[in-house]
Design an enzyme around this catalytic site. Sequence first.
Site, PDB file in Angstrom:
ATOM      1  N   ASP A  52       0.979  -1.153  -0.217  1.00 18.93           N
ATOM      2  CA  ASP A  52       0.019  -0.114   0.019  1.00 18.93           C
ATOM      3  C   ASP A  52       0.916   1.356   0.025  1.00 18.93           C
ATOM      4  OD1 ASP A  52      -2.227  -1.345   0.032  1.00 18.93           O
ATOM      5  OD2 ASP A  52      -2.595  -1.351   2.165  1.00 18.93           O
ATOM      6  N   TYR A  80       6.871  -8.525   8.394  1.00 17.96           N
ATOM      7  CA  TYR A  80       6.666  -6.913   8.499  1.00 17.96           C
ATOM      8  C   TYR A  80       7.009  -6.609   9.895  1.00 17.96           C
ATOM      9  CZ  TYR A  80       3.397  -7.929   4.391  1.00 17.96           C
ATOM     10  OH  TYR A  80       3.067  -8.002   3.017  1.00 17.96           O
ATOM     11  N   ASP A  94      -6.316   1.768   8.544  1.00 17.37           N
ATOM     12  CA  ASP A  94      -5.030   2.598   8.720  1.00 17.37           C
ATOM     13  C   ASP A  94      -5.224   3.828   8.507  1.00 17.37           C
ATOM     14  OD1 ASP A  94      -5.762   2.883   6.073  1.00 17.37           O
ATOM     15  OD2 ASP A  94      -4.118   1.711   5.223  1.00 17.37           O
ATOM     16  N   ARG A 186      -3.507  -4.954   7.983  1.00 21.54           N
ATOM     17  CA  ARG A 186      -4.381  -3.999   8.192  1.00 21.54           C
ATOM     18  C   ARG A 186      -5.684  -4.545   9.064  1.00 21.54           C
ATOM     19  NH1 ARG A 186      -6.702  -1.105   3.553  1.00 21.54           N
ATOM     20  NH2 ARG A 186      -6.016  -2.563   2.135  1.00 21.54           N
TER      21      ARG A 186
END
Length: 236
Positions: A52, A80, A94, A186
């Site tokens: 993203d 991540y 987010d 997310r």
Amino acid sequence: MKQKEIHPALQPYLEGKTILIDKPLDWTSFDVVRKIRNITRIVKVGHAGTLDPLASGLLIVCTGKFTKKINEYMGMEKEYTGSFTLGAITPTYDLESEPTQFCSIDHLTTEQIIGATDEFKGLIMQIPPIHSAIKQDGKPVYLAARKGIDVVLEPRPVTIYSFDIEKIELPIVHFRVVCSTGTYIRSLANDFGKALGVGGYMSNLRRTRIGHFNVDQALSMDAFEKEIEELKSLEG
């Protein structure tokens, strides 16, 4: 689009290269692909897994015949790091949308926060964000979500291999996650906040690894462009 003549020094990129890019914030994954096409003049360029715009980190880009490797790379596990903000939610899960439904987090303890990760380890069923590029009836669902149209997505199986809380600075919680392809961090943020009873959203995200490829091996876009210019200058 037909391939045009390219600089002789870039012939290996036409034949096939795997490029590791450290995607900057506010760039889409396609922005990176488009930039590499412009720099190399190679038409056949693709990426192996969207990041993203509000996320940074490792993006694998393939050129030429190596675009056949994209599905292989996309299937690799991902790592991540980032942060969740507790005590509110956002429609997009987010910071692309404004936080709402604020509530107190004063009662949360370190033990509660760390303990809540157990619910999300292993094989789990996860509902993707409605503000995502998943398609229904041939169209990305975020288009309908942005218009206020009700979107219903079915839970999907994903695997969270590890979910570690690295630091707690309430309302911010820093994490590291290793997961299967198809996992939405997310959604993990939203579900984690829900499990704690206070809500939560993703406030920072960086992809640090895909399979055996590490972001430490990746080039910034500026460094990649410089590398291409140096190659071309060596060939005259």
